[in-house]
Enzyme design. Structure first.
Site, PDB file in Angstrom:
ATOM      1  N   SER A  16      16.380  -3.532  10.446  1.00  0.00           N
ATOM      2  CA  SER A  16      15.037  -4.824  11.108  1.00  0.00           C
ATOM      3  C   SER A  16      15.517  -5.752  12.244  1.00  0.00           C
ATOM      4  O   SER A  16      14.632  -5.729  12.548  1.00  0.00           O
ATOM      5  CB  SER A  16      14.618  -5.417  10.017  1.00  0.00           C
ATOM      6  OG  SER A  16      13.920  -4.506   8.617  1.00  0.00           O
ATOM      7  N   LYS A  65      13.384  -8.178  -4.119  1.00  0.00           N
ATOM      8  CA  LYS A  65      11.993  -8.609  -3.859  1.00  0.00           C
ATOM      9  C   LYS A  65      10.913  -9.428  -4.880  1.00  0.00           C
ATOM     10  O   LYS A  65      10.079 -10.034  -5.137  1.00  0.00           O
ATOM     11  CB  LYS A  65      10.830  -7.648  -3.638  1.00  0.00           C
ATOM     12  CG  LYS A  65      11.616  -6.957  -2.142  1.00  0.00           C
ATOM     13  CD  LYS A  65      10.879  -6.104  -1.908  1.00  0.00           C
ATOM     14  CE  LYS A  65      11.707  -5.453  -0.373  1.00  0.00           C
ATOM     15  NZ  LYS A  65      10.582  -4.015   0.000  1.00  0.00           N
ATOM     16  N   ASN A 143       7.905   5.025 -13.874  1.00  0.00           N
ATOM     17  CA  ASN A 143       8.883   4.612 -13.731  1.00  0.00           C
ATOM     18  C   ASN A 143       9.954   5.369 -14.570  1.00  0.00           C
ATOM     19  O   ASN A 143       9.632   5.075 -15.919  1.00  0.00           O
ATOM     20  CB  ASN A 143       8.666   2.862 -13.893  1.00  0.00           C
ATOM     21  CG  ASN A 143       9.946   2.433 -13.690  1.00  0.00           C
ATOM     22  OD1 ASN A 143      10.695   2.663 -12.731  1.00  0.00           O
ATOM     23  ND2 ASN A 143      10.230   1.540 -13.976  1.00  0.00           N
TER      24      ASN A 143
END
Length: 269
Positions: A16, A65, A143
């Site tokens: 990034s 996040k 998951n």
């Protein structure tokens, strides 16, 4: 001077800074984008420390996040899935540009009426699932931990047809899905070089998308190519979510090509 950054743990893999610094230079903005490795127990200090130092914005990556949502007001998609990857530190508002990034990455594929398997129910998984639901797919979230998977599905099902499936039984879905998305860190540099589903599950799958971008050729992407699947690289999601974050911070739509080239260059080193 515009100060921007990304926080995560680990963060060494991030390209990034290369991508955003190229965009800043191309747009003639005096600024810098830096990567900061933040230990999980120092998240609050990092966010408010960056604000105190005059940073305009932050990107947020693994594992923050979801945990970062308590420090910001949530906007748009971030409010829908309680997941943030971009913060405006002036307004203390959290956004989710990953959803936009996934949609842009998959824009060349007709996904209406398709069945998509998303492996992973964390921040990237919820963003990918919401994007696919918005694009008209039925989404199956698999998951490892059932509780987290069911929580994610409970959040997502108000936006389309979404069900939970235990990862331990994922092989039972063979031949029943059109799209497979890896939204776990498996295959990422520094994590296990594994693929999230049994390789034979990819037979007959139309499209495989790996949200992992470093390395670009992940074990999943290599396996999917061998089996004749169309593949979408994580770098596409990265670049487009980054461009949207840049726009939030600066009000300028950056040149996506410049950002992509910088990210690809950084991945080669």
């Amino acid at each position: 001077m515009l100060y921007l950054g990304v926080i995560g743990y680990p963060i060494k893999h991030s390209v990034s800074p290369a991508m955003h610094n190229a965009a800043l230079q191309h747009e003639g903005i005096e600024g810098i984008y830096l990567a900061f490795e933040v230990k999980p127990d120092r998240l609050r200090d990092a966010v408010f420390g960056a604000k105190a130092l005059g940073f305009r914005g932050l990107n947020v990556t693994i594992p923050f996040k979801e945990s970062v949502v308590e420090f910001v007001e949530l906007e748009g998609e971030a409010a829908k899935i309680k997941t943030v990857n971009t913060i405006d530190l002036v307004e203390m508002v959290g956004y989710n540009t990953d959803v936009y990034g996934v949609k842009a990455a998959l824009s060349g594929t007709e996904l209406g009426g398709k069945t998509a398997l998303v492996v992973g129910a964390g921040g990237a998984g919820k963003a990918a699932a919401l994007a696919l639901l918005d694009m008209g797919s039925t989404v199956i979230v698999a998951n490892r931990t059932e509780e987290k998977g069911r929580e994610a599905v409970e959040m997502l099902r108000r936006y389309g047809e979404c069900i939970f499936w235990p990862l331990s039984r994922v092989e039972e879905l063979k031949g029943k899905v059109d799209v497979v998305v890896n939204a776990t860190p498996l295959g990422m540099r520094g994590f296990k070089a594994e693929i999230p589903v049994p390789p034979s599950m990819l037979d007959g799958v139309e499209l495989v998308f790996d949200t992992v971008y470093n390395p670009m050729e992940t074990p999943l992407i290599r396996e999917a190519k061998k089996r004749g699947c169309k593949v979408v690289y994580g770098i596409e999601m990265l670049v487009h979510q980054g461009a949207k974050a840049f726009e939030i911070w600066t009000g300028i739509e950056p040149d996506v090509g410049v950002m992509r080239e910088a990210a690809l260059r950084a991945l080669r080193f």
